[in-house]
Enzyme design. Sequence first.
Site, PDB file in Angstrom:
ATOM      1  N   PHE A 129       1.367  -2.433  -5.696  1.00 36.34           N
ATOM      2  CA  PHE A 129       0.722  -1.294  -6.327  1.00 36.34           C
ATOM      3  C   PHE A 129      -0.742  -1.682  -6.533  1.00 36.34           C
ATOM      4  O   PHE A 129      -1.047  -2.850  -6.802  1.00 36.34           O
ATOM      5  CB  PHE A 129       1.383  -0.903  -7.652  1.00 36.34           C
ATOM      6  CG  PHE A 129       0.749   0.333  -8.228  1.00 36.34           C
ATOM      7  CD1 PHE A 129       0.986   1.575  -7.648  1.00 36.34           C
ATOM      8  CD2 PHE A 129      -0.127   0.260  -9.293  1.00 36.34           C
ATOM      9  CE1 PHE A 129       0.352   2.716  -8.123  1.00 36.34           C
ATOM     10  CE2 PHE A 129      -0.763   1.407  -9.768  1.00 36.34           C
ATOM     11  CZ  PHE A 129      -0.521   2.627  -9.185  1.00 36.34           C
ATOM     12  N   THR A 130      -1.647  -0.715  -6.414  1.00 33.17           N
ATOM     13  CA  THR A 130      -3.087  -0.984  -6.404  1.00 33.17           C
ATOM     14  C   THR A 130      -3.539  -1.897  -7.555  1.00 33.17           C
ATOM     15  O   THR A 130      -4.066  -2.982  -7.315  1.00 33.17           O
ATOM     16  CB  THR A 130      -3.871   0.342  -6.461  1.00 33.17           C
ATOM     17  OG1 THR A 130      -3.352   1.115  -7.543  1.00 33.17           O
ATOM     18  CG2 THR A 130      -3.728   1.132  -5.172  1.00 33.17           C
ATOM     19  N   ASP A 220       7.915  -4.128 -13.302  1.00 35.83           N
ATOM     20  CA  ASP A 220       6.992  -3.000 -13.473  1.00 35.83           C
ATOM     21  C   ASP A 220       7.875  -1.800 -13.795  1.00 35.83           C
ATOM     22  O   ASP A 220       8.428  -1.166 -12.899  1.00 35.83           O
ATOM     23  CB  ASP A 220       6.150  -2.775 -12.213  1.00 35.83           C
ATOM     24  CG  ASP A 220       5.153  -1.638 -12.393  1.00 35.83           C
ATOM     25  OD1 ASP A 220       5.356  -0.806 -13.312  1.00 35.83           O
ATOM     26  OD2 ASP A 220       4.183  -1.566 -11.619  1.00 35.83           O
ATOM     27  N   LYS A 263       3.714   7.586 -17.402  1.00 27.05           N
ATOM     28  CA  LYS A 263       4.653   8.193 -16.448  1.00 27.05           C
ATOM     29  C   LYS A 263       5.983   8.509 -17.140  1.00 27.05           C
ATOM     30  O   LYS A 263       6.076   9.463 -17.880  1.00 27.05           O
ATOM     31  CB  LYS A 263       4.855   7.247 -15.254  1.00 27.05           C
ATOM     32  CG  LYS A 263       3.708   7.188 -14.245  1.00 27.05           C
ATOM     33  CD  LYS A 263       2.456   6.528 -14.717  1.00 27.05           C
ATOM     34  CE  LYS A 263       1.463   6.276 -13.614  1.00 27.05           C
ATOM     35  NZ  LYS A 263       1.084   4.886 -13.447  1.00 27.05           N
ATOM     36  N   ARG A 387      -2.822  10.269   0.899  1.00 25.24           N
ATOM     37  CA  ARG A 387      -2.398   8.871   0.953  1.00 25.24           C
ATOM     38  C   ARG A 387      -2.305   8.512   2.441  1.00 25.24           C
ATOM     39  O   ARG A 387      -1.236   8.557   3.034  1.00 25.24           O
ATOM     40  CB  ARG A 387      -1.035   8.677   0.259  1.00 25.24           C
ATOM     41  CG  ARG A 387      -1.152   8.469  -1.239  1.00 25.24           C
ATOM     42  CD  ARG A 387      -1.834   7.155  -1.595  1.00 25.24           C
ATOM     43  NE  ARG A 387      -1.957   6.933  -3.035  1.00 25.24           N
ATOM     44  CZ  ARG A 387      -3.085   6.583  -3.641  1.00 25.24           C
ATOM     45  NH1 ARG A 387      -4.205   6.487  -2.968  1.00 25.24           N
ATOM     46  NH2 ARG A 387      -3.104   6.334  -4.929  1.00 25.24           N
ATOM     47  N   PHE A 454     -11.402   6.675  -1.420  1.00 33.39           N
ATOM     48  CA  PHE A 454     -10.691   7.963  -1.510  1.00 33.39           C
ATOM     49  C   PHE A 454     -11.073   8.774  -2.743  1.00 33.39           C
ATOM     50  O   PHE A 454     -10.993   9.996  -2.734  1.00 33.39           O
ATOM     51  CB  PHE A 454      -9.171   7.748  -1.451  1.00 33.39           C
ATOM     52  CG  PHE A 454      -8.619   6.871  -2.539  1.00 33.39           C
ATOM     53  CD1 PHE A 454      -8.607   5.492  -2.390  1.00 33.39           C
ATOM     54  CD2 PHE A 454      -8.097   7.426  -3.696  1.00 33.39           C
ATOM     55  CE1 PHE A 454      -8.098   4.681  -3.397  1.00 33.39           C
ATOM     56  CE2 PHE A 454      -7.575   6.616  -4.699  1.00 33.39           C
ATOM     57  CZ  PHE A 454      -7.584   5.244  -4.551  1.00 33.39           C
TER      58      PHE A 454
HETATM   59  C1  LIG Z   1       0.312   3.917 -12.831  1.00 38.44           C
HETATM   60  C2  LIG Z   1       0.940   2.650 -12.454  1.00 38.44           C
HETATM   61  C3  LIG Z   1       0.447   1.415 -12.906  1.00 38.44           C
HETATM   62  C4  LIG Z   1      -0.852   1.289 -13.688  1.00 38.44           C
HETATM   63  O1  LIG Z   1      -0.766   1.898 -14.899  1.00 38.44           O
HETATM   64  P1  LIG Z   1      -2.026   2.585 -15.631  1.00 38.44           P
HETATM   65  O2  LIG Z   1      -1.420   3.110 -16.894  1.00 38.44           O
HETATM   66  O3  LIG Z   1      -2.543   3.664 -14.734  1.00 38.44           O
HETATM   67  O4  LIG Z   1      -3.033   1.519 -15.890  1.00 38.44           O
HETATM   68  C5  LIG Z   1       1.142   0.280 -12.555  1.00 38.44           C
HETATM   69  N1  LIG Z   1       2.236   0.323 -11.794  1.00 38.44           N
HETATM   70  C6  LIG Z   1       2.736   1.489 -11.328  1.00 38.44           C
HETATM   71  C7  LIG Z   1       3.951   1.483 -10.477  1.00 38.44           C
HETATM   72  C8  LIG Z   1       2.111   2.693 -11.635  1.00 38.44           C
HETATM   73  O5  LIG Z   1       2.588   3.844 -11.137  1.00 38.44           O
END
Ligand SMILES: *Cc1c(COP(=O)(O)O)cnc(C)c1O
Length: 464
Positions: A129-130, A220, A263, A387, A454
């Site tokens: 993940f970024t 995560d 999320k 994406r 992007f």
């Molecule tokens: C959004 C996200 C993050 C980073 O969280 P932020 O609250 O945006 O800093 C890390 N891992 C995953 C899988 C995410 O979707």
Amino acid sequence: MEAQPRKRSWAEPFKIKMVELVKMTSLEEREAAIIEAGFNTFLLKSKDVYIDLLTDSGTSAMSDRQWAGMMMGDESYAGSENFYHLEKTIQDYYGYKHVVPTHQGRAAEHIISQILIKSGDVIPGNMYFTTTKLHQELAGGQFADIIIDEAHDPESEHPFKGDVDLNRLQALIEKHGADKIPYVCIATAVNMAGGQPISLGNLRELRELTQKHGIMIIHDMTRVAENAYFIKQREKGYQDKSTAEIVKEICSLTDGATMSAKKDALVNIGGFLAVNDEEIFDKARNMVVVYEGLHTYGGMAGRDMEALAIGIKESILDDHQRARIGQVQYLGDKLIAMGVPVVRPIGSHGVFLDAKKFLPHLSQDEFPAQTLAAELYLDSGVRAMERGVVSAGRNSETGQHNYPKLELVRLTIPRRVYTQAHMDVVAESVEEVYLKREKIRGLRMVYEPEYLRFFQARFERIVG
Ligand SMILES: *Cc1c(COP(=O)(O)O)cnc(C)c1O
């Protein structure tokens, strides 16, 4: 002859108490807006958007209870009552022992990466993940992808595309030695794979392998409840378990977690780091003071922590997930029935259009996914996200575009925000664009920022 059971519809387990008005725009207004935004949906003003499917991050609707919780904010600098409520909720519902609050997920990633990673370490994970990967690199580590191959194939119907390829991990251990692998990073409902779940069977095997080598698992857990609901639906032996029980079982197989509460946990801002190990906790609690705030608020207001504690309890309810995942599924099934090419199976938080198949006459140099997202906005005011080649950036050595295998447009669904009628409008708009796809021309990039292009790149239509 046996009677067929009659189809029974489901509906959202809530009713609507307050609404937010959105603007309906004309085609002329949208044409002007998308040109002004350089054909980049990130640069549109939200007031010009009708249905906003850019992201599911921080865009969910809070419940009346969460809003009531906001009024119960204890904004004391130290020892806020809301922190203890949040801490107890995390211990009760996820099972982790120690909690360090942070302002969002990436702050928790920063802290755990700095504590556990040494220069030259390798951190295997089920897809990158970024922000996670960047914090691993900033700590001197290197990410290694150990997700199963099916995760990279949009047509594979594998029910658990978030699973780890254990042979791949075994090979990394043999190559680098277990002492170079501080932990394995395991995402639930893997974001970059399209919200695809990991199975408990796979996680259990992973736990065995890592334990044998003294390697930790950091989870995560941004979308853990959505992952749990997929397990309930798909994994043998879990049909009669509740989402809450499955969530706790997932967490019990890991040593700690980073959470973006924006999320799954139904709040607009917030996150935390949770660990079982006392020593790591001590270090993290010390670090959070430097980067976030005191260890009893970590960058959140008291009211934010209260809303989060309540959001966690709502997120693990079966009825909530049934409607949440059900709505994403509903949109996906509708598009599949229309013959629109999408990534299968439909994931937890959005539907991904396959832009390469949608616009086969455009080369990747003409930015098919960027083009498709702009066309969708033009047709109906629905905002999606690219994406594909734009997100993938350039190769730092050759300066050429990276050409990713997947060229996708993501329709991300916020939780508890839109109705089934909104999903119908989205599907009909995608179909409309699909029907006139042959007439669609590509784009040319006219402005390119150096980092994460992007977000701010600008485009023009190719004419003639
Ligand atoms: C959004 C996200 C993050 C980073 O969280 P932020 O609250 O945006 O800093 C890390 N891992 C995953 C899988 C995410 O979707």
